[in-house]
Design a protein around this motif. Structure first.
Motif, PDB file in Angstrom:
ATOM      1  N   LYS A   1      -2.882   4.304  -4.945  1.00 48.69           N
ATOM      2  CA  LYS A   1      -4.259   4.329  -4.457  1.00 48.69           C
ATOM      3  C   LYS A   1      -4.345   4.848  -3.026  1.00 48.69           C
ATOM      4  O   LYS A   1      -5.390   5.310  -2.600  1.00 48.69           O
ATOM      5  CB  LYS A   1      -4.862   2.927  -4.527  1.00 48.69           C
ATOM      6  N   LYS A   2      -3.230   4.731  -2.293  1.00 47.57           N
ATOM      7  CA  LYS A   2      -3.219   5.177  -0.907  1.00 47.57           C
ATOM      8  C   LYS A   2      -1.817   5.666  -0.537  1.00 47.57           C
ATOM      9  O   LYS A   2      -0.865   5.525  -1.304  1.00 47.57           O
ATOM     10  CB  LYS A   2      -3.660   4.057   0.031  1.00 47.57           C
ATOM     11  N   TYR A   3      -1.708   6.228   0.657  1.00 45.31           N
ATOM     12  CA  TYR A   3      -0.451   6.840   1.091  1.00 45.31           C
ATOM     13  C   TYR A   3       0.675   5.818   1.171  1.00 45.31           C
ATOM     14  O   TYR A   3       1.824   6.130   0.835  1.00 45.31           O
ATOM     15  CB  TYR A   3      -0.670   7.495   2.455  1.00 45.31           C
ATOM     16  N   SER A   4       0.367   4.603   1.586  1.00 46.67           N
ATOM     17  CA  SER A   4       1.412   3.583   1.716  1.00 46.67           C
ATOM     18  C   SER A   4       2.039   3.237   0.371  1.00 46.67           C
ATOM     19  O   SER A   4       3.204   2.832   0.303  1.00 46.67           O
ATOM     20  CB  SER A   4       0.830   2.312   2.362  1.00 46.67           C
ATOM     21  N   ASP A   5       1.288   3.424  -0.718  1.00 47.67           N
ATOM     22  CA  ASP A   5       1.860   3.192  -2.052  1.00 47.67           C
ATOM     23  C   ASP A   5       2.929   4.231  -2.363  1.00 47.67           C
ATOM     24  O   ASP A   5       3.958   3.909  -2.969  1.00 47.67           O
ATOM     25  CB  ASP A   5       0.753   3.238  -3.113  1.00 47.67           C
TER      26      ASP A   5
END
Length: 304
Positions: A213-217
């Motif tokens: 869902k986001k870059y950290s994932d």
């Protein structure tokens, strides 16, 4: 395991900096000094002499003068073996005079003369470049078909990095480049792409079950994939490194530069697969995630 919670993506910035600095230094040396080409890539003659007793450089110096060879020759003595390299092609009279002079020192001496003319040297150099380029093109096609274009770009950047680092170190320290060096570069590319493919395959498998869902994932997926494969990568590189290192220490002169190139390439190839190829894929893939995150939703009928 101690590698399980390590932030590989975060550490990659330091390796990127180191690689960029080394690449710039190597580019400067290549632009100013070039490579120290062996006889394989420049015109000249290479004479291997097998003797029944040791012959010193001081004994060979008057022999070269009597043969009318005024140019500076590179003489490498060994145990019952002497190698003489000339930057120019020996003429037939010089060849006969050299053999006659050495046989005065050792009548049972045997000779092996290898000569490379300017056209052949130029052709060998071009073919070496073509071999590396064709291997890179084949890797791009293979990785793109099996994975995706982002993996292909990341893999090729890592491979070119490994090859250029080895070339740069040989330029900086003026180590001789010959045909075995090209074989070493192609071997390094093979080992490096093998490690890179293993890591990419694990990233692809983890992506199937991850909810991005986001870059950290994405960062979490890459770190987890690297922690799962790093032991295999290090053990594989270490086993080949030990063999190549002892080949460099105990092997003959003919394979010494080949072994040294393999040793250097394995060290840089091991970390480029981990700290360059994977983070670079993350950078390319992360842009796609960012676009989806910032994209505005399409208006519905109720909004009109």
């Amino acid at each position: 395991m101690r590698f399980k919670n390590f932030d590989y993506v975060g550490a990659s910035r330091y390796f990127y900096t180191f690689s960029i600095v080394l690449t710039l230094v190597g580019a400067i040396f290549l632009a100013t000094l070039g490579l120290n080409y062996g006889v394989d890539f420049r015109s000249g003659s290479n004479v291997d002499i097998t003797t029944t007793k040791p012959i010193t450089v001081d004994q060979l110096t008057p022999v070269l003068k009597e043969a009318g060879i005024e140019e500076e020759a590179s003489v490498t003595p060994g145990d019952n073996r002497v190698n003489i390299r000339f930057s120019q092609v020996l003429t037939e009279p010089q060849d006969h005079a050299l053999k006659a002079g050495v046989q005065k020192l050792d009548k049972d001496a045997s000779f092996e003369v290898n000569t490379v003319d300017p056209e052949m040297a130029k052709e060998l150099g071009q073919n070496a470049i073509y071999a590396v380029l064709l291997s890179c093109i084949g890797i791009i096609i293979y990785v793109t078909i099996r994975f995706e274009w982002r993996f292909a770009i990341a893999a090729i950047v890592a491979l070119l990095h490994d090859a250029f680092v080895v070339i740069s170190i040989f330029s900086i320290f003026r180590l001789e480049v010959n045909l075995t060096f090209i074989i070493a570069i192609l071997t390094i590319i093979g080992y490096s792409i093998n490690d890179t493919i293993v890591i990419f395959d694990r990233i692809r498998e983890n992506m199937r079950f991850a909810k991005i869902k986001k870059y950290s994932d994405l960062v979490e997926v890459v770190n987890r994939s690297l922690s799962q494969t790093i032991a295999r990568s290090l053990y594989t590189a270490l086993s080949v490194f030990i063999a190549a290192f002892f080949m460099f220490i105990m092997g003959g002169e003919s394979i010494q530069m080949f072994s040294l190139a393999i040793v250097i390439g394995l060290l840089f190839g091991a970390y480029s697969s981990i700290f360059i190829a994977s983070p670079l894929w993350l950078l390319l893939k992360g842009k796609d995630v960012s676009k989806h995150k910032t994209a505005k939703p399409k208006p519905t009928k109720s909004d009109i």
